[in-house]
Design an enzyme around this catalytic site. Structure first.
Site, mmCIF file in Angstrom:
data_model
loop_
_atom_site.group_PDB
_atom_site.id
_atom_site.type_symbol
_atom_site.label_atom_id
_atom_site.label_comp_id
_atom_site.label_asym_id
_atom_site.label_seq_id
_atom_site.Cartn_x
_atom_site.Cartn_y
_atom_site.Cartn_z
ATOM 1 N N ASP A 62 6.697 4.100 3.483
ATOM 2 C CA ASP A 62 6.893 5.234 4.400
ATOM 3 C C ASP A 62 8.395 5.364 4.666
ATOM 4 O O ASP A 62 9.119 5.956 3.865
ATOM 5 C CB ASP A 62 6.069 4.954 5.667
ATOM 6 C CG ASP A 62 6.108 6.076 6.681
ATOM 7 O OD1 ASP A 62 6.661 7.141 6.380
ATOM 8 O OD2 ASP A 62 5.583 5.894 7.799
ATOM 9 N N ASP A 98 0.819 -1.207 0.000
ATOM 10 C CA ASP A 98 0.000 0.000 0.000
ATOM 11 C C ASP A 98 0.858 1.263 0.000
ATOM 12 O O ASP A 98 0.644 2.167 -0.780
ATOM 13 C CB ASP A 98 -0.981 0.006 1.198
ATOM 14 C CG ASP A 98 -0.311 -0.267 2.545
ATOM 15 O OD1 ASP A 98 0.920 -0.506 2.583
ATOM 16 O OD2 ASP A 98 -1.025 -0.243 3.570
ATOM 17 N N ILE A 99 1.861 1.287 0.903
ATOM 18 C CA ILE A 99 2.593 2.542 1.076
ATOM 19 C C ILE A 99 4.037 2.271 1.476
ATOM 20 O O ILE A 99 4.316 1.340 2.218
ATOM 21 C CB ILE A 99 1.862 3.433 2.125
ATOM 22 C CG1 ILE A 99 2.455 4.836 2.203
ATOM 23 C CG2 ILE A 99 1.815 2.798 3.484
ATOM 24 C CD1 ILE A 99 1.535 5.853 2.875
ATOM 25 N N GLY A 125 10.352 2.909 4.488
ATOM 26 C CA GLY A 125 10.969 1.917 3.598
ATOM 27 C C GLY A 125 11.525 0.715 4.341
ATOM 28 O O GLY A 125 12.066 -0.207 3.738
ATOM 29 N N ASP A 153 -5.104 1.761 6.555
ATOM 30 C CA ASP A 153 -5.960 1.814 7.739
ATOM 31 C C ASP A 153 -5.712 3.032 8.611
ATOM 32 O O ASP A 153 -4.642 3.619 8.612
ATOM 33 C CB ASP A 153 -5.768 0.552 8.594
ATOM 34 C CG ASP A 153 -4.449 0.574 9.356
ATOM 35 O OD1 ASP A 153 -3.395 0.601 8.698
ATOM 36 O OD2 ASP A 153 -4.479 0.582 10.599
ATOM 37 N N THR A 159 9.910 -1.686 5.969
ATOM 38 C CA THR A 159 9.197 -2.927 5.649
ATOM 39 C C THR A 159 9.660 -3.487 4.306
ATOM 40 O O THR A 159 10.040 -4.664 4.213
ATOM 41 C CB THR A 159 7.661 -2.678 5.593
ATOM 42 O OG1 THR A 159 7.254 -2.086 6.819
ATOM 43 C CG2 THR A 159 6.900 -3.970 5.358
HETATM 44 P P1 IMP Z 1 7.408 1.610 6.422
HETATM 45 O O1 IMP Z 1 7.711 2.715 7.383
HETATM 46 O O2 IMP Z 1 7.779 1.965 5.010
HETATM 47 O O3 IMP Z 1 8.055 0.320 6.869
HETATM 48 O O4 IMP Z 1 5.841 1.397 6.434
HETATM 49 C C1 IMP Z 1 5.268 0.429 7.257
HETATM 50 C C2 IMP Z 1 3.760 0.360 7.180
HETATM 51 O O5 IMP Z 1 3.252 1.453 7.937
HETATM 52 C C3 IMP Z 1 3.076 0.485 5.824
HETATM 53 O O6 IMP Z 1 3.038 -0.704 5.086
HETATM 54 C C4 IMP Z 1 1.679 0.863 6.293
HETATM 55 O O7 IMP Z 1 0.962 -0.296 6.671
HETATM 56 C C5 IMP Z 1 1.958 1.722 7.505
HETATM 57 N N1 IMP Z 1 1.839 3.157 7.173
HETATM 58 C C6 IMP Z 1 2.830 4.047 6.972
HETATM 59 N N2 IMP Z 1 2.335 5.267 6.682
HETATM 60 C C7 IMP Z 1 0.984 5.146 6.715
HETATM 61 C C8 IMP Z 1 -0.118 6.075 6.496
HETATM 62 O O8 IMP Z 1 0.035 7.280 6.202
HETATM 63 N N3 IMP Z 1 -1.369 5.543 6.622
HETATM 64 C C9 IMP Z 1 -1.608 4.244 6.934
HETATM 65 N N4 IMP Z 1 -0.615 3.353 7.135
HETATM 66 C C10 IMP Z 1 0.673 3.799 7.029
HETATM 67 MG MG MG Z 2 1.434 -2.251 5.312
#
Ligand code: IMP
Ligand code: MG
Length: 173
Positions: A102, A99-100, A104, A157, A106
């Site tokens: 953020d 989905d997103i 990075g 979500d 994940t």
């Molecule tokens: P990461 O920080 O790239 O590892 O993002 C981890 C996860 O945080 C994403 O896959 C989303 O599930 C969740 N997430 C990050 N930003 C948002 C947002 O703005 N809305 C909803 N979920 C988010």
């Molecule tokens: Mg996610």
């Protein structure tokens, strides 16, 4: 709650049409004998509508799988675990759908984990990319860029709710 629509369902759909064409071109440029060795892997739960709508617009043959990647233990980031037999991606071109992106963290962890298998390649593709400095991963394909704001809807979500919205929204005020 005061909110506004950031990306409408029409805008999402139109942009997915373009992304599907881009991915079909990527697949059609693979060596002929590898073109039917493509697997899309969605990261649950946020990817659901993105994967469903995008893959139905893609014309090239592909496999579809989902994984639940969890890197949080008691609200602390721990080692990433995925519920997939990594051998199933051997000899395949993998395209991860989320989905997103953020921080990075994940996607970086998932790419590292899947690299423990023997895929032919790994690409990442997200619906939304947040523009942040020092990201741990930059997706190969993205539909929308946003600043560092919290958004929800269309799979994303808000405290586990709002995934069912047809559009992507942001809280205001
Ligand atoms: P990461 O920080 O790239 O590892 O993002 C981890 C996860 O945080 C994403 O896959 C989303 O599930 C969740 N997430 C990050 N930003 C948002 C947002 O703005 N809305 C909803 N979920 C988010
Ligand atoms: Mg996610």
């Amino acid at each position: 709650m005061n909110e506004k629509v950031l990306f409408s369902d029409k805008e999402i759909s139109n942009n997915l049409d373009k992304l599907a064409i881009e991915l079909d071109i990527y697949i059609s440029n693979l060596p002929k004998e590898e073109r039917n060795k493509v697997i899309f892997i969605g990261l649950l739960s946020g990817c659901i509508h993105f994967v469903s709508d995008l893959t139905r617009k893609i014309k090239s043959d592909h496999k579809l799988a989902f994984i639940k990647a969890s890197s949080y233990l008691n609200n602390k980031r721990g080692d990433l675990t995925i519920d997939m037999n990594i051998k199933s991606i051997d000899g395949h071109h993998v395209i991860i759908l989320d989905d997103i992106c953020d921080t990075g963290i994940t996607l970086n962890s998932v790419v590292n984990k899947l690299s423990e298998g023997s895929p032919l390649s790994i690409k990442t593709c997200v619906l939304v990319n947040k523009i942040l400095p020092n990201k741990q991963h930059k997706p190969d394909y993205k539909v929308f860029d946003v600043d560092d704001v919290f958004i929800y809807g269309y799979g994303l979500d808000y405290n586990e709710y709002k995934r069912n919205l047809k559009d992507i929204r942001i809280k205001i005020g």
